[in-house]
Write a protein that holds these residues in place. Structure first.
Motif, PDB file in Angstrom:
ATOM      1  N   PRO A  45      44.455  32.053  19.569  1.00 45.57           N
ATOM      2  CA  PRO A  45      43.793  32.103  20.671  1.00 45.57           C
ATOM      3  C   PRO A  45      44.238  33.637  21.431  1.00 45.57           C
ATOM      4  CG  PRO A  45      45.156  30.380  21.096  1.00 45.57           C
ATOM      5  CD  PRO A  45      45.384  31.402  19.292  1.00 45.57           C
ATOM      6  N   PRO A  46      43.426  34.332  22.391  1.00 46.80           N
ATOM      7  CA  PRO A  46      42.546  33.846  23.242  1.00 46.80           C
ATOM      8  C   PRO A  46      41.072  34.074  22.389  1.00 46.80           C
ATOM      9  CG  PRO A  46      42.345  35.634  24.135  1.00 46.80           C
ATOM     10  CD  PRO A  46      43.674  35.414  23.296  1.00 46.80           C
ATOM     11  N   TYR A  47      40.301  33.044  22.436  1.00 44.64           N
ATOM     12  CA  TYR A  47      38.511  32.907  21.886  1.00 44.64           C
ATOM     13  C   TYR A  47      38.002  34.580  22.485  1.00 44.64           C
ATOM     14  CZ  TYR A  47      34.059  31.115  20.648  1.00 44.64           C
ATOM     15  OH  TYR A  47      32.240  32.496  20.072  1.00 44.64           O
ATOM     16  N   THR A  48      38.245  34.808  23.333  1.00 44.03           N
ATOM     17  CA  THR A  48      37.498  35.990  24.211  1.00 44.03           C
ATOM     18  C   THR A  48      38.714  37.157  24.901  1.00 44.03           C
ATOM     19  OG1 THR A  48      36.641  34.844  25.829  1.00 44.03           O
ATOM     20  CG2 THR A  48      34.889  35.102  24.198  1.00 44.03           C
ATOM     21  N   PRO A  49      37.841  37.934  25.062  1.00 45.68           N
ATOM     22  CA  PRO A  49      39.427  38.997  25.382  1.00 45.68           C
ATOM     23  C   PRO A  49      39.739  37.907  27.184  1.00 45.68           C
ATOM     24  CG  PRO A  49      38.038  40.300  24.366  1.00 45.68           C
ATOM     25  CD  PRO A  49      37.256  38.699  24.379  1.00 45.68           C
ATOM     26  N   THR A  50      40.954  37.904  27.742  1.00 45.65           N
ATOM     27  CA  THR A  50      41.128  37.942  28.584  1.00 45.65           C
ATOM     28  C   THR A  50      42.404  38.434  29.034  1.00 45.65           C
ATOM     29  OG1 THR A  50      41.651  35.442  27.383  1.00 45.65           O
ATOM     30  CG2 THR A  50      42.832  35.234  29.467  1.00 45.65           C
ATOM     31  N   SER A  51      41.720  38.555  30.790  1.00 47.50           N
ATOM     32  CA  SER A  51      42.877  38.939  31.558  1.00 47.50           C
ATOM     33  C   SER A  51      43.572  39.398  31.676  1.00 47.50           C
ATOM     34  CB  SER A  51      41.977  39.681  33.049  1.00 47.50           C
ATOM     35  OG  SER A  51      41.882  38.372  33.579  1.00 47.50           O
ATOM     36  N   MET A  52      44.722  40.086  31.626  1.00 48.01           N
ATOM     37  CA  MET A  52      46.552  39.682  32.064  1.00 48.01           C
ATOM     38  C   MET A  52      46.469  38.762  33.239  1.00 48.01           C
ATOM     39  SD  MET A  52      47.958  40.733  29.624  1.00 48.01           S
ATOM     40  CE  MET A  52      49.481  40.867  30.180  1.00 48.01           C
ATOM     41  N   GLY A  53      45.723  39.767  34.743  1.00 51.31           N
ATOM     42  CA  GLY A  53      45.385  38.888  35.635  1.00 51.31           C
ATOM     43  C   GLY A  53      45.859  37.518  35.924  1.00 51.31           C
ATOM     44  N   VAL A  54      44.436  37.124  34.714  1.00 53.33           N
ATOM     45  CA  VAL A  54      44.010  34.968  35.337  1.00 53.33           C
ATOM     46  C   VAL A  54      45.719  34.455  34.211  1.00 53.33           C
ATOM     47  CG1 VAL A  54      42.672  34.728  33.203  1.00 53.33           C
ATOM     48  CG2 VAL A  54      42.352  33.649  34.716  1.00 53.33           C
ATOM     49  N   LEU A  55      46.123  35.413  33.857  1.00 50.60           N
ATOM     50  CA  LEU A  55      47.402  34.725  32.755  1.00 50.60           C
ATOM     51  C   LEU A  55      48.962  35.125  33.960  1.00 50.60           C
ATOM     52  CD1 LEU A  55      47.132  36.444  29.395  1.00 50.60           C
ATOM     53  CD2 LEU A  55      46.526  34.018  30.037  1.00 50.60           C
ATOM     54  N   GLY A  56      48.955  35.737  34.529  1.00 47.54           N
ATOM     55  CA  GLY A  56      49.493  36.191  34.973  1.00 47.54           C
ATOM     56  C   GLY A  56      49.671  34.771  36.844  1.00 47.54           C
ATOM     57  N   GLY A  57      47.875  34.444  37.293  1.00 45.77           N
ATOM     58  CA  GLY A  57      47.741  34.131  38.283  1.00 45.77           C
ATOM     59  C   GLY A  57      48.690  34.132  40.125  1.00 45.77           C
ATOM     60  N   ARG A  58      49.042  33.561  40.339  1.00 41.38           N
ATOM     61  CA  ARG A  58      49.758  33.711  41.857  1.00 41.38           C
ATOM     62  C   ARG A  58      50.981  34.352  41.458  1.00 41.38           C
ATOM     63  NH1 ARG A  58      45.488  33.656  45.944  1.00 41.38           N
ATOM     64  NH2 ARG A  58      44.327  32.269  45.797  1.00 41.38           N
ATOM     65  N   ALA A  59      51.501  34.297  40.276  1.00 37.95           N
ATOM     66  CA  ALA A  59      52.906  35.009  40.668  1.00 37.95           C
ATOM     67  C   ALA A  59      53.036  36.546  40.139  1.00 37.95           C
ATOM     68  CB  ALA A  59      53.566  34.367  38.777  1.00 37.95           C
ATOM     69  N   VAL A  60      52.822  37.238  41.248  1.00 36.19           N
ATOM     70  CA  VAL A  60      52.699  38.305  40.904  1.00 36.19           C
ATOM     71  C   VAL A  60      53.067  39.218  42.291  1.00 36.19           C
ATOM     72  CG1 VAL A  60      51.057  40.791  41.617  1.00 36.19           C
ATOM     73  CG2 VAL A  60      50.080  38.677  40.752  1.00 36.19           C
ATOM     74  N   GLY A  61      53.862  40.409  41.649  1.00 36.41           N
ATOM     75  CA  GLY A  61      54.654  40.879  42.374  1.00 36.41           C
ATOM     76  C   GLY A  61      55.849  39.651  43.095  1.00 36.41           C
ATOM     77  N   LYS A  62      56.217  40.042  44.790  1.00 33.58           N
ATOM     78  CA  LYS A  62      56.683  39.248  44.808  1.00 33.58           C
ATOM     79  C   LYS A  62      56.609  37.866  45.189  1.00 33.58           C
ATOM     80  CE  LYS A  62      60.459  41.239  47.627  1.00 33.58           C
ATOM     81  NZ  LYS A  62      61.411  41.289  46.315  1.00 33.58           N
ATOM     82  N   ASP A  63      55.967  36.731  44.385  1.00 34.15           N
ATOM     83  CA  ASP A  63      55.754  35.929  44.433  1.00 34.15           C
ATOM     84  C   ASP A  63      55.761  36.111  42.900  1.00 34.15           C
ATOM     85  OD1 ASP A  63      54.717  35.764  46.599  1.00 34.15           O
ATOM     86  OD2 ASP A  63      52.852  35.620  45.838  1.00 34.15           O
ATOM     87  N   PHE A  64      56.148  36.259  41.990  1.00 39.40           N
ATOM     88  CA  PHE A  64      56.518  36.200  40.925  1.00 39.40           C
ATOM     89  C   PHE A  64      57.495  35.268  40.249  1.00 39.40           C
ATOM     90  CE2 PHE A  64      59.447  37.426  36.492  1.00 39.40           C
ATOM     91  CZ  PHE A  64      58.126  36.561  35.569  1.00 39.40           C
ATOM     92  N   HIS A  65      58.722  35.458  41.419  1.00 42.72           N
ATOM     93  CA  HIS A  65      59.578  34.573  41.382  1.00 42.72           C
ATOM     94  C   HIS A  65      59.645  34.140  42.868  1.00 42.72           C
ATOM     95  CE1 HIS A  65      62.885  36.928  42.558  1.00 42.72           C
ATOM     96  NE2 HIS A  65      63.186  37.190  41.432  1.00 42.72           N
ATOM     97  N   PRO A  66      60.389  32.797  43.142  1.00 45.83           N
ATOM     98  CA  PRO A  66      60.793  32.365  44.173  1.00 45.83           C
ATOM     99  C   PRO A  66      61.336  33.233  45.150  1.00 45.83           C
ATOM    100  CG  PRO A  66      61.403  30.466  42.850  1.00 45.83           C
ATOM    101  CD  PRO A  66      60.287  31.151  42.569  1.00 45.83           C
ATOM    102  N   THR A  67      61.667  33.378  46.527  1.00 47.17           N
ATOM    103  CA  THR A  67      62.382  33.789  47.164  1.00 47.17           C
ATOM    104  C   THR A  67      63.273  32.955  48.196  1.00 47.17           C
ATOM    105  OG1 THR A  67      61.407  35.825  47.619  1.00 47.17           O
ATOM    106  CG2 THR A  67      63.160  35.761  48.725  1.00 47.17           C
ATOM    107  N   ARG A  68      64.628  32.764  47.955  1.00 48.56           N
ATOM    108  CA  ARG A  68      65.428  31.672  48.260  1.00 48.56           C
ATOM    109  C   ARG A  68      66.000  32.760  49.364  1.00 48.56           C
ATOM    110  NH1 ARG A  68      68.630  28.310  43.508  1.00 48.56           N
ATOM    111  NH2 ARG A  68      68.909  26.772  45.543  1.00 48.56           N
ATOM    112  N   LYS A  69      66.260  32.223  50.270  1.00 51.03           N
ATOM    113  CA  LYS A  69      66.596  32.455  51.851  1.00 51.03           C
ATOM    114  C   LYS A  69      67.715  31.241  52.220  1.00 51.03           C
ATOM    115  CE  LYS A  69      63.077  35.192  53.099  1.00 51.03           C
ATOM    116  NZ  LYS A  69      61.609  35.852  53.896  1.00 51.03           N
ATOM    117  N   THR A  70      68.744  31.698  52.655  1.00 50.86           N
ATOM    118  CA  THR A  70      69.901  30.694  53.024  1.00 50.86           C
ATOM    119  C   THR A  70      69.615  30.678  54.862  1.00 50.86           C
ATOM    120  OG1 THR A  70      71.476  32.347  54.026  1.00 50.86           O
ATOM    121  CG2 THR A  70      71.744  31.796  51.731  1.00 50.86           C
ATOM    122  N   PRO A  71      70.312  29.524  55.220  1.00 47.94           N
ATOM    123  CA  PRO A  71      69.775  29.305  56.550  1.00 47.94           C
ATOM    124  C   PRO A  71      70.534  30.308  57.941  1.00 47.94           C
ATOM    125  CG  PRO A  71      70.945  27.120  55.637  1.00 47.94           C
ATOM    126  CD  PRO A  71      71.189  28.315  54.260  1.00 47.94           C
TER     127      PRO A  71
END
Lengths: 95, 985
Positions: free
Chosen positions: B571-597
């Motif tokens: 895989p993949p059968y045809t070239p696949t963009s890095m963007g779609v593999l990353g999905g929404r996990a981009v920039g600050k959304d790469f991992h969740p930010t935990r904030k204390t109360p």
């Protein structure tokens, strides 16, 4: 992969954390005469079979069950999934 | 604007013209066109330059297997390099540019490479750019990268969103050609949950490109009619513009849906692409097949295309590549092309058929047993030089050539789990082997069933049997009457003789000669052939070229093609963009930010935050006038040690442990004893790994006989909890003990300093006596605060001061910190961050993550005697190993610079005062360092061989990274209040 959780049914493997060989259940007796050697074997010596392998998976993003998954390391076929606590009891562990 | 090569009919909407630009020039096409078909209609055949030699190239195919017509689509931040013009849907205002050329596509300076092609043969990198080694990175690579390569990146952030989604079905059908449509209708009528995925933007596959009738309809009409019925079935999901890219374990397939690639800008709120994870009970591969060319000299000139692609352009897109076309074939397909072209009024100059027994044609002269020796023409084919059966040469004029070498079933998906295809002699091609992914069957031409009738029936039958295996009864649809011609082909891979270059892999510029060279130089395994010549390693993954290479290698090695075998399809059968593999996990959304109360409160105070795992923690709280972080941190430390400070410690892991065996359980997981801990008391605990290395530390407070609260470090909160569950479930399953992580349930604050009790007395309700006598050092208990709010109070200290930690339910965290600051005003309370926390723990000599670094034992940490030998606990046996207990074992000690103006640098290695500095003379290393405002000196803690017995010794702390050497004195790690009087005050 899909792991058929004995309580929750089929779940995606992404929900789990992998540990390794289910022989980790068989923790030696600390008071055995050769405890040092037994613990050494327990800690460091593992089979690495190409084929059926019993391994520990933790349903971290689920019900926090440890499972013993019998998985073929070549085909990824999963033939059996058990609660690790049941397996541990069967293998004589208690408290 | 005229479309010189536009024909009538086809599956485009002649009433909907679309304007577009290619290389700055404006053109017109129609709705339903691809960029390639629209350019061909406008008599543009030159669409790109090749990778290495910068040869002029036009489209070879009409689909995703395209090696040549690779362009940059759109401009600005939506510019997308390496897009296939053959699959790019035309939309109004589309802008595309050719790539890998300078200054223009027609006049490309780098085409000079073509003159020096003898230097660029297979393996030239390895042979040419050998020496000097210093040139590899600085000279050769930049030159090669500039000269070779494809499109360029915009270097701007992609403004569009990419999604991920999950789908479930009984039957996934991959491909909506005749086999896929007939399978989908069969399964759909049976009520099965069906997903039909199609890479193209319309369904029908080859039915849209061929002129064969189905019953009394055209193929395209039958496809539309079938699609209409499928659309009426609620249990069928039709996904066009969706490519299944991989077959994964247990019936899971990855698919990329190009939601918005056919638009200039995605619709409001829509993603550009979506990556689907499809869970299927059964899957059916109806991916069709890919036509293969026949290699001959200069077979890469624009206009030389595959026969099936020419039929697609003419029949589906009503765009002919030229007004006069020659045909080169080794099978009956060439004759089909001739018929279709003639029907559309396009002149066929000749059918050059390699078979000596070639059938005759009513549409053009057939040159039986002939072969194309060479082609002529600048920037496009003008003439073919043909060797006739009798050996004489005839020139055939043409502006395009339709080449048919047979079809290769698209077996890719069947090989994604290491299945190997098998050779099918009748069609001279590889077909899916018997060892494909479980649950995946194959129908239609992907299975080597090459006729329309065969595809329709095999699709329906395969759907019936796939559904039967999961208990769904289905009845095959009636197959319409359709073409059922046998494959009549004589294998023919390349034209022999001549000294020129015949191209196999047009995208990576690999020629027949290169394969011969690889063979000559003993790179004969297909995997070596691939890597040595780069055959099939371009973005088209060799879909049109690999078979030719294998066949030539087989011939040279004197083996059969199946003996030579194929490279592995992945895989993949045809070239696949890095963007779609990353999905929404981009920039600050790469991992969740935990904030204390208390995060928002800290923000109000102007706190500077630091990322600790996913958490954001206040690092320090700058005050007006403070220009350097040290000023803030020093002030926080001094104020805390002088009066009182408050620090948010919510991020520490918390595990609630309950049950009659809770104490015994803690006894097992901590190396020190817990069984006898009194109710209302807290104890420091050290957890070891089973191999005897320290894992984590924290405190456990006993709130009741059967109830403990365990804390872990912030970093290990998850892994320690996992470990505790392992111990509970796998090692001691009958213990009466339950665990739950309460890290997020409690907001917790350290209140430290000589006035901490006075401050807390204003917070804790008066019925709770927290005097030193009633609530001594290491006490813990459940209390209420602020008039009845339940809370937990622990008298523990990380700073070395009289200190407490107070926990309240999370939702009261913000109120609690505000209350603490307000009540502390009279004591000049300060909030302090993680830096001050760190300074104070180093001053006190407390170990933290830098010391519990995965290599250190209890002994190293100065806690060797804590490891109880009277009980079973994790790690106790292996901690006794000889190697971990040598006389000169590393011991945690403190360090002070001899000259207190000098810094102690964490990470420095400790060497004797004089002598060599190397790994052999290494005495240990410094793990943590800070400036102590109390001692007015930089200080550090670390590990030193036999450190416990070396107090007063002067050593060099060497930091080779900064070329820095500081003389340090070995001291106790307890810089402040070594007797612990403050914390017991």
């Amino acid at each position: 992969m899909i792991i058929n959780h004995p309580i929750l049914g089929p779940r995606d493997a992404q929900e789990f954390t992998y540990l390794g060989d289910a022989s980790l259940i068989n923790r030696p007796d600390w008071q055995a005469d050769d405890a040092a050697k037994q613990f050494y074997d327990y800690q460091y010596l593992r089979d690495n079979p190409a084929g059926e392998h019993r391994e520990l998976w933790f349903h971290e993003q689920g019900d926090r069950s440890w499972l013993v998954v019998t998985r073929n390391t070549v085909t990824h076929e999963i033939s059996k999934v058990e609660l690790a606590s049941d397996v541990a009891r069967k293998e004589g562990r208690s408290k | 604007m005229t479309q010189k090569n536009r024909l009538t009919g086809g599956l485009i909407d002649h009433t909907k013209p679309l304007e577009f630009k290619f290389d700055g020039k404006s053109y017109q096409g129609y709705e339903g066109d691809t960029l390639a078909s629209a350019l061909l209609a406008n008599d543009v055949r030159l669409m790109g330059r090749s990778f290495k030699y910068h040869r002029p190239r036009g489209p070879l195919t009409a689909g995703s297997e395209e090696p040549n017509a690779i362009i940059e689509l759109r401009t600005g931040n939506r510019q997308e390099p390496n897009t296939r013009a053959t699959t790019a849907e035309l939309y109004d205002g589309l802008t595309a540019n050719s790539q890998n050329r300078w200054p223009s596509l027609r006049r490309d300076f780098m085409a000079i490479n073509d003159r020096f092609s003898q230097f660029f043969a297979a393996g030239f990198y390895y042979k040419t750019f050998m020496w000097p080694a210093a040139f590899w990175e600085k000279v050769y690579e930049p030159i090669i990268r500039k000269a070779a390569g494809l499109g360029s990146l915009s270097m701007e952030a992609d403004p569009d969103a990419y999604d991920k989604g999950f789908l479930h079905c009984d039957l996934l059908i991959i491909g909506a050609g005749p086999a896929g449509l007939s399978a989908a209708l069969t399964a759909g009528r049976a009520g099965a949950r069906v997903i039909l995925s199609e890479e193209d933007y319309i369904c029908g596959g080859r039915l849209n490109s061929e002129t064969n009738a189905l019953d009394d309809m055209s193929g395209a009409e039958w496809a539309l009619q079938t699609l209409a019925e499928l659309q009426s079935l609620p249990n069928v999901r039709i996904m066009t513009r969706t490519t299944v890219i991989g077959a994964y374990d247990h019936g899971i397939y990855g698919a990329v849906e190009r939601v918005s690639d056919h638009m200039a800008v995605p619709a409001d709120g829509a993603p550009r692409q979506t990556l689907w994870r499809i869970y299927s009970k059964q899957a059916l591969l109806c991916a069709g097949s890919t036509e293969r060319p026949i290699a001959f000299e200069n077979n890469d000139r624009p206009g030389i295309m595959l026969g099936g692609a020419v039929r697609s352009y003419v029949n589906r897109w009503a765009a002919t590549p030229a007004q006069e076309i020659a045909i080169f074939t080794n099978n009956d397909d060439g004759h089909r092309t001739a018929a279709d072209l003639t029907a559309k009024g396009v002149k066929v100059s000749a059918i050059i058929d390699t078979r000596t027994d070639a059938p005759t044609s009513e549409h053009a002269t057939v040159l039986a047993g002939a072969k194309v020796k060479d082609s002529l023409g600048r920037l496009g084919v003008k003439q073919l030089s043909v060797e006739l059966a009798d050996g004489s040469i005839r020139n055939v004029s043409c502006e395009a050539v339709a080449v048919s070498g047979g079809w290769n079933p698209n077996v890719h998906m069947t090989c994604h789990q290491r299945g190997r295809p098998t050779w099918h002699e009748n069609i001279s091609a590889f077909v899916p082997g018997p060892d494909g992914p479980p649950g995946l069957s194959v129908a239609g031409s992907a299975a080597g069933i090459m006729s329309t009738h065969g595809a329709l029936t095999s699709g329906a039958k395969s759907a019936v049997s796939a559904l039967k295996s999961i208990g769904i009864k289905a009845k095959a649809i009636r197959t319409p009457k359709a073409e059922d011609a046998p494959v009549n082909l004589q294998p023919y891979w390349y034209v022999k003789g001549g000294n020129g270059r015949a191209w196999l892999d047009q995208q990576n510029d690999v020629t027949v000669k290169d394969v011969k060279l690889a063979h000559q130089e003993n790179f004969r395994s297909v995997e070596h052939l691939k890597r040595y010549t780069t055959l099939g390693m371009a973005t088209d993954q060799g879909k049109t070229s690999n078979m030719g290479g294998l066949a030539i290698m087989a011939e040279l090695a004197g083996k059969s093609i199946p003996e030579v075998g194929t490279t592995i399809f992945r895989p993949p059968y045809t070239p696949t963009s890095m963007g779609v593999l990353g999905g929404r996990a981009v920039g600050k959304d790469f991992h969740p930010t935990r904030k204390t109360p208390s995060h928002f409160w800290a923000e109000e105070q102007g706190a500077v935050f630091v990322e600790v795992g996913n958490w954001l923690r206040a690092q320090w709280f700058p005050k007006a006038g403070e220009t350097h972080w040290r000023q803030s941190v020093d002030r926080e430390v001094l104020a805390t040690r002088k009066s009182v400070g408050v620090c948010d410690v919510t991020t520490l892991g918390k595990v609630d442990v309950q049950g009659t065996d809770a104490a015994e359980f803690l006894n097992k997981i901590y190396c020190n004893g817990f069984a006898k801990l009194a109710v209302g008391k807290t104890r420091y605990g050290l957890m070891l790994r089973e191999d005897g290395i320290a894992m984590d530390d924290g405190t456990a407070g006993r709130l009741a006989e059967d109830h403990f609260v365990v804390t872990t470090t912030t970093a290990n909160a998850v892994s320690v909890y996992r470990h505790m569950e392992f111990c509970r479930q796998c090692l001691w399953p009958d213990m009466d003990v339950q665990l739950i992580s309460t890290t997020e349930s409690w907001a917790q604050y350290a209140v430290a300093g000589p006035n901490s009790r006075k401050l807390l007395e204003k917070i804790v309700d008066s019925e709770f006596d927290i005097s030193n006598e009633a609530f001594p050092f290491m006490a813990c208990g459940e209390v209420t605060v602020c008039g009845g709010l339940r809370a937990r109070l622990f008298r523990i200290s990380f700073s070395g001061e009289l200190a407490y930690e107070i926990a309240v339910p999370t939702r009261y965290g913000d109120a609690m910190i505000r209350k603490l600051m307000e009540a502390g005003k009279e004591f000049d309370v300060v909030p302090y961050g993680t830096e001050a926390l760190g300074v104070m723990r180093i001053e006190k000599g407390h170990a933290a993550g830098n010391e519990l670094n995965g290599t250190t034992t209890a002994l190293n940490l100065g806690m060797g005697r804590m490891v109880s030998k009277k009980k079973d606990s994790i790690g106790s046996i292996l901690s006794e190993r000889v190697g971990l207990n040598e006389d000169d074992a590393l011991m945690q000690v403190g360090f002070k610079p001899v000259d207190n103006k000098e810094p102690v640098i964490a990470g420095s290695h400790l060497m004797a005062k004089t002598g060599e500095v190397n790994a052999k003379t290494d005495q240990g290393y410094i793990t943590s360092a800070a400036y102590s405002p109390i001692l007015e000196s930089s200080i550090g803690i670390g590990f030193l061989k036999d450190g416990g017995n070396r107090k007063g010794e002067i050593l060099r702390a060497v930091n080779p990274l900064k070329n820095q050497t500081v003389l340090v004195e070995v001291v106790s790690a307890h810089f402040v209040d070594p007797e612990g009087e403050r914390l017991r005050a």
